[in-house]
Design a protein around this motif. Structure first.
Motif, PDB file in Angstrom:
ATOM      1  N   PRO A  41      -9.463  10.272  -5.358  1.00 25.16           N
ATOM      2  CA  PRO A  41      -8.185   9.689  -5.783  1.00 25.16           C
ATOM      3  C   PRO A  41      -7.060  10.664  -5.451  1.00 25.16           C
ATOM      4  CG  PRO A  41      -9.755   9.747  -7.607  1.00 25.16           C
ATOM      5  CD  PRO A  41     -10.389  10.487  -6.476  1.00 25.16           C
ATOM      6  N   ASN A  42      -5.900  10.145  -5.037  1.00 25.62           N
ATOM      7  CA  ASN A  42      -4.806  11.039  -4.630  1.00 25.62           C
ATOM      8  C   ASN A  42      -3.651  10.957  -5.631  1.00 25.62           C
ATOM      9  OD1 ASN A  42      -3.383   8.771  -4.082  1.00 25.62           O
ATOM     10  ND2 ASN A  42      -3.184   9.108  -1.886  1.00 25.62           N
ATOM     11  N   PRO A  43      -2.600  11.766  -5.436  1.00 22.72           N
ATOM     12  CA  PRO A  43      -1.495  11.775  -6.419  1.00 22.72           C
ATOM     13  C   PRO A  43      -0.837  10.413  -6.612  1.00 22.72           C
ATOM     14  CG  PRO A  43      -1.348  13.684  -4.979  1.00 22.72           C
ATOM     15  CD  PRO A  43      -2.429  12.822  -4.428  1.00 22.72           C
ATOM     16  N   ASP A  44      -0.823   9.583  -5.576  1.00 22.80           N
ATOM     17  CA  ASP A  44      -0.241   8.246  -5.750  1.00 22.80           C
ATOM     18  C   ASP A  44      -1.098   7.379  -6.671  1.00 22.80           C
ATOM     19  OD1 ASP A  44       2.112   8.443  -4.079  1.00 22.80           O
ATOM     20  OD2 ASP A  44       0.739   8.536  -2.388  1.00 22.80           O
ATOM     21  N   ASP A  45      -2.400   7.551  -6.578  1.00 20.61           N
ATOM     22  CA  ASP A  45      -3.277   6.827  -7.509  1.00 20.61           C
ATOM     23  C   ASP A  45      -2.976   7.277  -8.944  1.00 20.61           C
ATOM     24  OD1 ASP A  45      -4.789   5.464  -5.458  1.00 20.61           O
ATOM     25  OD2 ASP A  45      -5.847   7.341  -5.084  1.00 20.61           O
TER      26      ASP A  45
ATOM     27  N   ASN B 117       1.776   7.950   8.237  1.00 19.87           N
ATOM     28  CA  ASN B 117       2.464   7.391   9.413  1.00 19.87           C
ATOM     29  C   ASN B 117       3.481   6.305   9.100  1.00 19.87           C
ATOM     30  OD1 ASN B 117       0.988   9.072  10.922  1.00 19.87           O
ATOM     31  ND2 ASN B 117      -0.234   7.525  11.960  1.00 19.87           N
ATOM     32  N   VAL B 118       3.532   5.923   7.826  1.00 18.32           N
ATOM     33  CA  VAL B 118       4.496   4.888   7.448  1.00 18.32           C
ATOM     34  C   VAL B 118       5.884   5.532   7.407  1.00 18.32           C
ATOM     35  CG1 VAL B 118       5.195   3.400   5.527  1.00 18.32           C
ATOM     36  CG2 VAL B 118       2.798   3.536   6.185  1.00 18.32           C
ATOM     37  N   PRO B 119       6.923   4.838   7.983  1.00 17.10           N
ATOM     38  CA  PRO B 119       8.252   5.443   8.022  1.00 17.10           C
ATOM     39  C   PRO B 119       8.744   5.868   6.628  1.00 17.10           C
ATOM     40  CG  PRO B 119       8.235   3.385   9.230  1.00 17.10           C
ATOM     41  CD  PRO B 119       6.880   3.518   8.588  1.00 17.10           C
ATOM     42  N   VAL B 120       9.521   6.936   6.583  1.00 14.40           N
ATOM     43  CA  VAL B 120       9.995   7.508   5.315  1.00 14.40           C
ATOM     44  C   VAL B 120      10.719   6.462   4.453  1.00 14.40           C
ATOM     45  CG1 VAL B 120      11.418   9.302   4.259  1.00 14.40           C
ATOM     46  CG2 VAL B 120      10.214   9.772   6.382  1.00 14.40           C
ATOM     47  N   GLU B 121      11.581   5.624   5.068  1.00 13.20           N
ATOM     48  CA  GLU B 121      12.345   4.638   4.277  1.00 13.20           C
ATOM     49  C   GLU B 121      11.390   3.682   3.579  1.00 13.20           C
ATOM     50  OE1 GLU B 121      13.139   3.589   8.169  1.00 13.20           O
ATOM     51  OE2 GLU B 121      12.768   5.713   7.752  1.00 13.20           O
ATOM     52  N   VAL B 122      10.316   3.314   4.265  1.00  8.51           N
ATOM     53  CA  VAL B 122       9.355   2.390   3.677  1.00  8.51           C
ATOM     54  C   VAL B 122       8.658   3.056   2.492  1.00  8.51           C
ATOM     55  CG1 VAL B 122       7.219   1.097   4.078  1.00  8.51           C
ATOM     56  CG2 VAL B 122       8.983   1.190   5.859  1.00  8.51           C
ATOM     57  N   ARG B 123       8.339   4.344   2.652  1.00 10.01           N
ATOM     58  CA  ARG B 123       7.648   5.052   1.573  1.00 10.01           C
ATOM     59  C   ARG B 123       8.548   5.228   0.352  1.00 10.01           C
ATOM     60  NH1 ARG B 123       4.741  10.258   3.059  1.00 10.01           N
ATOM     61  NH2 ARG B 123       5.930  10.402   4.983  1.00 10.01           N
ATOM     62  N   LYS B 124       9.822   5.486   0.611  1.00 10.66           N
ATOM     63  CA  LYS B 124      10.774   5.663  -0.498  1.00 10.66           C
ATOM     64  C   LYS B 124      10.953   4.384  -1.278  1.00 10.66           C
ATOM     65  CE  LYS B 124      14.031   9.083   1.149  1.00 10.66           C
ATOM     66  NZ  LYS B 124      15.207   8.907   1.991  1.00 10.66           N
ATOM     67  N   ARG B 125      10.867   3.263  -0.561  1.00  9.85           N
ATOM     68  CA  ARG B 125      11.063   1.971  -1.195  1.00  9.85           C
ATOM     69  C   ARG B 125       9.887   1.619  -2.106  1.00  9.85           C
ATOM     70  NH1 ARG B 125      12.356  -1.354   3.706  1.00  9.85           N
ATOM     71  NH2 ARG B 125      10.169  -1.923   3.644  1.00  9.85           N
ATOM     72  N   TRP B 126       8.718   2.116  -1.778  1.00  7.47           N
ATOM     73  CA  TRP B 126       7.498   1.700  -2.485  1.00  7.47           C
ATOM     74  C   TRP B 126       7.584   1.931  -3.991  1.00  7.47           C
ATOM     75  CZ3 TRP B 126       3.927   4.552  -5.367  1.00  7.47           C
ATOM     76  CH2 TRP B 126       2.803   3.834  -5.766  1.00  7.47           C
ATOM     77  N   ARG B 127       8.000   3.147  -4.355  1.00 12.28           N
ATOM     78  CA  ARG B 127       7.922   3.525  -5.767  1.00 12.28           C
ATOM     79  C   ARG B 127       8.759   2.628  -6.683  1.00 12.28           C
ATOM     80  NH1 ARG B 127       6.785   9.224  -8.548  1.00 12.28           N
ATOM     81  NH2 ARG B 127       7.306   8.488 -10.595  1.00 12.28           N
ATOM     82  N   PRO B 128      10.070   2.474  -6.429  1.00  9.99           N
ATOM     83  CA  PRO B 128      10.846   1.577  -7.312  1.00  9.99           C
ATOM     84  C   PRO B 128      10.388   0.128  -7.228  1.00  9.99           C
ATOM     85  CG  PRO B 128      12.211   2.412  -5.493  1.00  9.99           C
ATOM     86  CD  PRO B 128      10.913   3.157  -5.439  1.00  9.99           C
ATOM     87  N   MET B 129       9.976  -0.288  -6.047  1.00  5.05           N
ATOM     88  CA  MET B 129       9.569  -1.693  -5.886  1.00  5.05           C
ATOM     89  C   MET B 129       8.338  -1.996  -6.751  1.00  5.05           C
ATOM     90  SD  MET B 129       9.002  -3.853  -2.341  1.00  5.05           S
ATOM     91  CE  MET B 129       8.120  -2.594  -1.513  1.00  5.05           C
TER      92      MET B 129
ATOM     93  N   GLY C 141       0.823  -1.211   0.000  1.00  6.24           N
ATOM     94  CA  GLY C 141       0.000   0.000   0.000  1.00  6.24           C
ATOM     95  C   GLY C 141       0.855   1.258   0.000  1.00  6.24           C
ATOM     96  N   TYR C 142       0.235   2.386  -0.294  1.00  3.77           N
ATOM     97  CA  TYR C 142       0.984   3.633  -0.388  1.00  3.77           C
ATOM     98  C   TYR C 142       0.151   4.776   0.164  1.00  3.77           C
ATOM     99  CZ  TYR C 142      -1.968   3.650  -4.540  1.00  3.77           C
ATOM    100  OH  TYR C 142      -3.034   3.559  -5.386  1.00  3.77           O
ATOM    101  N   GLY C 143       0.822   5.887   0.349  1.00  2.00           N
ATOM    102  CA  GLY C 143       0.101   7.119   0.632  1.00  2.00           C
ATOM    103  C   GLY C 143      -0.292   7.329   2.067  1.00  2.00           C
ATOM    104  N   PHE C 144       0.237   6.528   2.985  1.00  2.00           N
ATOM    105  CA  PHE C 144      -0.149   6.789   4.365  1.00  2.00           C
ATOM    106  C   PHE C 144       0.959   7.490   5.139  1.00  2.00           C
ATOM    107  CE2 PHE C 144      -1.343   6.113   8.727  1.00  2.00           C
ATOM    108  CZ  PHE C 144      -2.687   6.478   8.675  1.00  2.00           C
TER     109      PHE C 144
END
Ligand code: GTP
Ligand code: MG
Length: 198
Positions: free
Chosen positions: A119-123, A83-95, A78-81
Protein backbone atom coordinates in the motif's frame (compact mmCIF):
# COMPACT_ATOMS: atom_id res chain seq x y z
CA UNK A 1 -26.18 -11.90 -8.15
CA UNK A 2 -26.40 -11.43 -11.87
CA UNK A 3 -26.53 -7.80 -13.03
CA UNK A 4 -29.75 -7.59 -15.00
CA UNK A 5 -29.15 -4.15 -16.41
CA UNK A 6 -26.43 -1.57 -16.40
CA UNK A 7 -26.05 1.77 -18.11
CA UNK A 8 -23.38 4.41 -18.11
CA UNK A 9 -24.99 7.58 -16.77
CA UNK A 10 -22.45 10.33 -16.37
CA UNK A 11 -18.87 11.53 -15.99
CA UNK A 12 -18.48 14.17 -13.30
CA UNK A 13 -15.67 16.42 -12.11
CA UNK A 14 -17.65 17.92 -9.22
CA UNK A 15 -20.98 17.85 -7.33
CA UNK A 16 -22.73 20.01 -9.93
CA UNK A 17 -22.40 17.07 -12.34
CA UNK A 18 -23.41 14.21 -10.03
CA UNK A 19 -26.65 12.49 -11.08
CA UNK A 20 -29.74 13.85 -9.34
CA UNK A 21 -31.49 10.55 -8.87
CA UNK A 22 -31.38 9.56 -5.15
CA UNK A 23 -30.04 6.00 -5.44
CA UNK A 24 -27.63 4.33 -3.00
CA UNK A 25 -24.04 4.25 -4.23
CA UNK A 26 -21.01 1.98 -4.09
CA UNK A 27 -17.73 3.65 -5.06
CA UNK A 28 -14.56 1.99 -6.33
CA UNK A 29 -11.19 3.56 -5.55
CA UNK A 30 -7.57 2.59 -6.08
CA UNK A 31 -4.30 3.60 -7.65
CA UNK A 32 -4.02 3.85 -11.42
CA UNK A 33 -3.92 0.59 -13.30
CA UNK A 34 -4.81 -1.45 -10.22
CA UNK A 35 -7.77 -3.02 -12.00
CA UNK A 36 -10.75 -0.91 -10.90
CA UNK A 37 -12.46 -0.96 -14.25
CA UNK A 38 -11.79 -4.71 -14.61
CA UNK A 39 -13.38 -5.34 -11.21
CA UNK A 40 -16.48 -3.34 -12.16
CA UNK A 41 -16.74 -5.16 -15.49
CA UNK A 42 -16.37 -8.55 -13.77
CA UNK A 43 -19.01 -7.73 -11.16
CA UNK A 44 -21.40 -6.63 -13.87
CA UNK A 45 -20.44 -9.40 -16.32
CA UNK A 46 -19.67 -6.79 -18.94
CA UNK A 47 -16.77 -7.01 -21.35
CA UNK A 48 -15.77 -3.39 -21.47
CA UNK A 49 -18.37 -1.17 -19.90
CA UNK A 50 -15.94 0.58 -17.56
CA UNK A 51 -13.13 1.04 -20.03
CA UNK A 52 -10.04 -0.99 -19.21
CA UNK A 53 -6.64 -0.16 -20.58
CA UNK A 54 -2.99 -0.82 -20.18
CA UNK A 55 -2.42 2.96 -20.22
CA UNK A 56 -2.44 3.98 -16.55
CA UNK A 57 -4.55 6.94 -15.56
CA UNK A 58 -7.27 6.34 -18.12
CA UNK A 59 -10.15 7.05 -15.75
CA UNK A 60 -9.74 10.72 -14.72
CA UNK A 61 -13.29 11.67 -13.88
CA UNK A 62 -15.92 10.28 -11.51
CA UNK A 63 -17.99 7.88 -13.60
CA UNK A 64 -21.51 6.84 -12.60
CA UNK A 65 -23.08 3.59 -13.77
CA UNK A 66 -26.66 2.69 -12.94
CA UNK A 67 -27.06 -0.98 -12.02
CA UNK A 68 -30.41 -2.78 -12.01
CA UNK A 69 -32.09 0.62 -11.95
CA UNK A 70 -31.49 0.79 -8.17
CA UNK A 71 -27.78 1.33 -7.41
CA UNK A 72 -25.07 3.62 -8.72
CA UNK A 73 -21.62 2.14 -9.17
CA UNK A 74 -19.12 5.00 -9.02
CA UNK A 75 -15.72 4.51 -10.66
CA UNK A 76 -13.37 7.03 -9.00
CA UNK A 77 -10.28 8.30 -10.82
CA UNK A 78 -7.06 6.39 -10.18
CA UNK A 79 -4.10 7.92 -8.38
CA UNK A 80 -0.45 7.52 -7.72
CA UNK A 81 0.92 7.06 -11.19
CA UNK A 82 3.98 9.13 -12.00
CA UNK A 83 3.35 9.51 -15.75
CA UNK A 84 0.03 11.23 -15.26
CA UNK A 85 0.35 15.00 -15.93
CA UNK A 86 0.81 17.15 -12.80
CA UNK A 87 -2.48 19.09 -13.33
CA UNK A 88 -4.40 15.82 -13.44
CA UNK A 89 -2.75 14.63 -10.24
CA UNK A 90 -3.46 17.90 -8.44
CA UNK A 91 -7.10 17.67 -9.42
CA UNK A 92 -7.49 14.16 -8.00
CA UNK A 93 -7.34 15.00 -4.32
CA UNK A 94 -10.09 17.66 -4.06
CA UNK A 95 -12.24 15.85 -6.61
CA UNK A 96 -12.23 12.55 -4.70
CA UNK A 97 -12.35 14.07 -1.22
CA UNK A 98 -15.31 16.24 -2.17
CA UNK A 99 -17.16 13.20 -3.43
CA UNK A 100 -16.40 11.10 -0.34
CA UNK A 101 -17.20 13.72 2.25
CA UNK A 102 -20.33 15.22 0.77
CA UNK A 103 -22.14 12.21 -0.52
CA UNK A 104 -25.00 11.08 1.70
CA UNK A 105 -25.94 8.25 -0.63
CA UNK A 106 -22.59 6.53 -0.44
CA UNK A 107 -23.04 3.17 1.32
CA UNK A 108 -19.70 1.47 0.68
CA UNK A 109 -16.28 2.25 -0.73
CA UNK A 110 -14.39 -0.61 -2.32
CA UNK A 111 -10.66 0.09 -2.16
CA UNK A 112 -8.66 -1.95 -4.63
CA UNK A 113 -5.06 -2.95 -3.93
CA UNK A 114 -2.78 -4.92 -6.27
CA UNK A 115 -1.71 -8.06 -4.38
CA UNK A 116 1.86 -7.59 -5.68
CA UNK A 117 2.32 -4.06 -4.31
CA UNK A 118 2.72 -2.51 -0.89
CA UNK A 119 0.00 0.00 0.00
CA UNK A 120 1.32 3.49 -0.81
CA UNK A 121 0.82 6.95 0.76
CA UNK A 122 -2.18 7.63 -1.47
CA UNK A 123 -3.87 4.50 -0.18
CA UNK A 124 -3.20 5.83 3.32
CA UNK A 125 -4.89 9.16 2.41
CA UNK A 126 -8.00 7.25 1.39
CA UNK A 127 -7.94 5.29 4.62
CA UNK A 128 -7.75 8.57 6.51
CA UNK A 129 -10.81 9.89 4.67
CA UNK A 130 -12.73 6.67 5.38
CA UNK A 131 -12.11 7.23 9.07
CA UNK A 132 -12.67 11.00 9.02
CA UNK A 133 -15.97 10.76 7.15
CA UNK A 134 -17.07 7.49 8.84
CA UNK A 135 -17.40 5.66 5.53
CA UNK A 136 -17.92 1.91 5.44
CA UNK A 137 -15.21 0.34 3.27
CA UNK A 138 -13.80 -2.98 2.18
CA UNK A 139 -10.49 -3.83 0.55
CA UNK A 140 -10.30 -5.92 -2.61
CA UNK A 141 -6.90 -7.48 -3.10
CA UNK A 142 -6.82 -7.94 -6.84
CA UNK A 143 -4.76 -9.81 -9.49
CA UNK A 144 -4.38 -12.82 -7.15
CA UNK A 145 -4.01 -14.99 -10.25
CA UNK A 146 -0.50 -13.50 -10.54
CA UNK A 147 0.82 -14.82 -7.20
CA UNK A 148 0.90 -18.07 -5.21
CA UNK A 149 -1.66 -18.85 -2.51
CA UNK A 150 1.03 -18.36 0.12
CA UNK A 151 1.98 -14.92 -1.18
CA UNK A 152 -1.69 -13.90 -1.30
CA UNK A 153 -2.20 -15.05 2.30
CA UNK A 154 0.87 -13.12 3.45
CA UNK A 155 -0.31 -9.93 1.73
CA UNK A 156 -3.78 -10.32 3.16
CA UNK A 157 -2.27 -10.46 6.59
CA UNK A 158 -0.23 -7.28 5.94
CA UNK A 159 -3.23 -5.41 4.53
CA UNK A 160 -5.28 -6.45 7.49
CA UNK A 161 -2.92 -4.69 9.86
CA UNK A 162 -2.34 -1.69 7.53
CA UNK A 163 -6.08 -1.04 7.37
CA UNK A 164 -6.75 -2.26 10.89
CA UNK A 165 -9.48 -4.42 9.37
CA UNK A 166 -10.91 -7.89 9.91
CA UNK A 167 -9.87 -10.75 7.60
CA UNK A 168 -13.34 -10.65 6.07
CA UNK A 169 -12.77 -7.05 5.02
CA UNK A 170 -9.85 -8.02 2.75
CA UNK A 171 -11.23 -9.98 -0.20
CA UNK A 172 -8.94 -11.81 -2.66
CA UNK A 173 -10.09 -11.23 -6.23
CA UNK A 174 -9.12 -11.97 -9.83
CA UNK A 175 -10.73 -10.53 -12.92
CA UNK A 176 -9.12 -13.41 -14.85
CA UNK A 177 -10.58 -16.33 -12.87
CA UNK A 178 -13.57 -14.55 -11.30
CA UNK A 179 -12.43 -15.57 -7.81
CA UNK A 180 -14.03 -13.37 -5.14
CA UNK A 181 -16.84 -12.08 -7.34
CA UNK A 182 -19.70 -13.62 -5.35
CA UNK A 183 -18.22 -12.57 -2.02
CA UNK A 184 -17.89 -8.97 -3.15
CA UNK A 185 -21.49 -8.96 -4.42
CA UNK A 186 -22.72 -10.25 -1.08
CA UNK A 187 -20.93 -7.42 0.70
CA UNK A 188 -22.31 -4.84 -1.72
CA UNK A 189 -25.85 -6.13 -1.28
CA UNK A 190 -25.46 -6.11 2.48
CA UNK A 191 -24.31 -2.49 2.40
CA UNK A 192 -27.04 -1.34 0.01
CA UNK A 193 -30.05 -3.13 1.39
CA UNK A 194 -29.52 -2.54 5.08
CA UNK A 195 -29.66 0.90 6.59
CA UNK A 196 -26.15 2.14 7.36
CA UNK A 197 -25.34 2.66 11.03
CA UNK A 198 -24.07 6.20 11.24
P1 GTP B 1 -7.11 3.29 -14.64
O1 GTP B 1 -8.55 3.56 -14.90
O2 GTP B 1 -6.26 3.56 -15.84
O3 GTP B 1 -6.60 3.96 -13.42
O4 GTP B 1 -6.92 1.71 -14.43
P2 GTP B 1 -7.88 0.68 -13.71
O5 GTP B 1 -7.60 0.64 -12.26
O6 GTP B 1 -9.30 0.87 -14.12
O7 GTP B 1 -7.31 -0.72 -14.29
P3 GTP B 1 -7.84 -1.61 -15.49
O8 GTP B 1 -9.07 -2.36 -15.09
O9 GTP B 1 -7.88 -0.81 -16.74
O10 GTP B 1 -6.67 -2.73 -15.55
C1 GTP B 1 -5.32 -2.38 -15.76
C2 GTP B 1 -4.57 -3.59 -16.33
O11 GTP B 1 -4.53 -4.67 -15.39
C3 GTP B 1 -5.22 -4.16 -17.60
O12 GTP B 1 -4.19 -4.56 -18.47
C4 GTP B 1 -6.00 -5.35 -17.07
O13 GTP B 1 -6.20 -6.36 -18.04
C5 GTP B 1 -5.11 -5.85 -15.94
N1 GTP B 1 -5.89 -6.55 -14.88
C6 GTP B 1 -6.92 -6.04 -14.17
N2 GTP B 1 -7.38 -6.94 -13.26
C7 GTP B 1 -6.63 -8.05 -13.38
C8 GTP B 1 -6.60 -9.33 -12.70
O14 GTP B 1 -7.38 -9.64 -11.77
N3 GTP B 1 -5.64 -10.21 -13.09
C9 GTP B 1 -4.74 -9.92 -14.08
N4 GTP B 1 -3.83 -10.84 -14.39
N5 GTP B 1 -4.74 -8.73 -14.74
C10 GTP B 1 -5.66 -7.81 -14.41
MG1 MG C 1 -10.22 2.49 -15.06
Amino acid sequence: MKAASVEFVKSAMGPEHYPQEPLPEVAFAGRSNVGKSSLINTLLKQKNLARTSSTPGRTQTINFFKVNRNIFFVDLPGYGFANVPVEVRKRWRPMVEEFLKGDKRLRLVVLIIDVRRDPNPDDAILLEWFRQYALPFMVVMTKVDKVSRGEAAQRRHELRSFFNAADDDIIPFSAVTGEGRETIWRRIQGAIFTDPIK
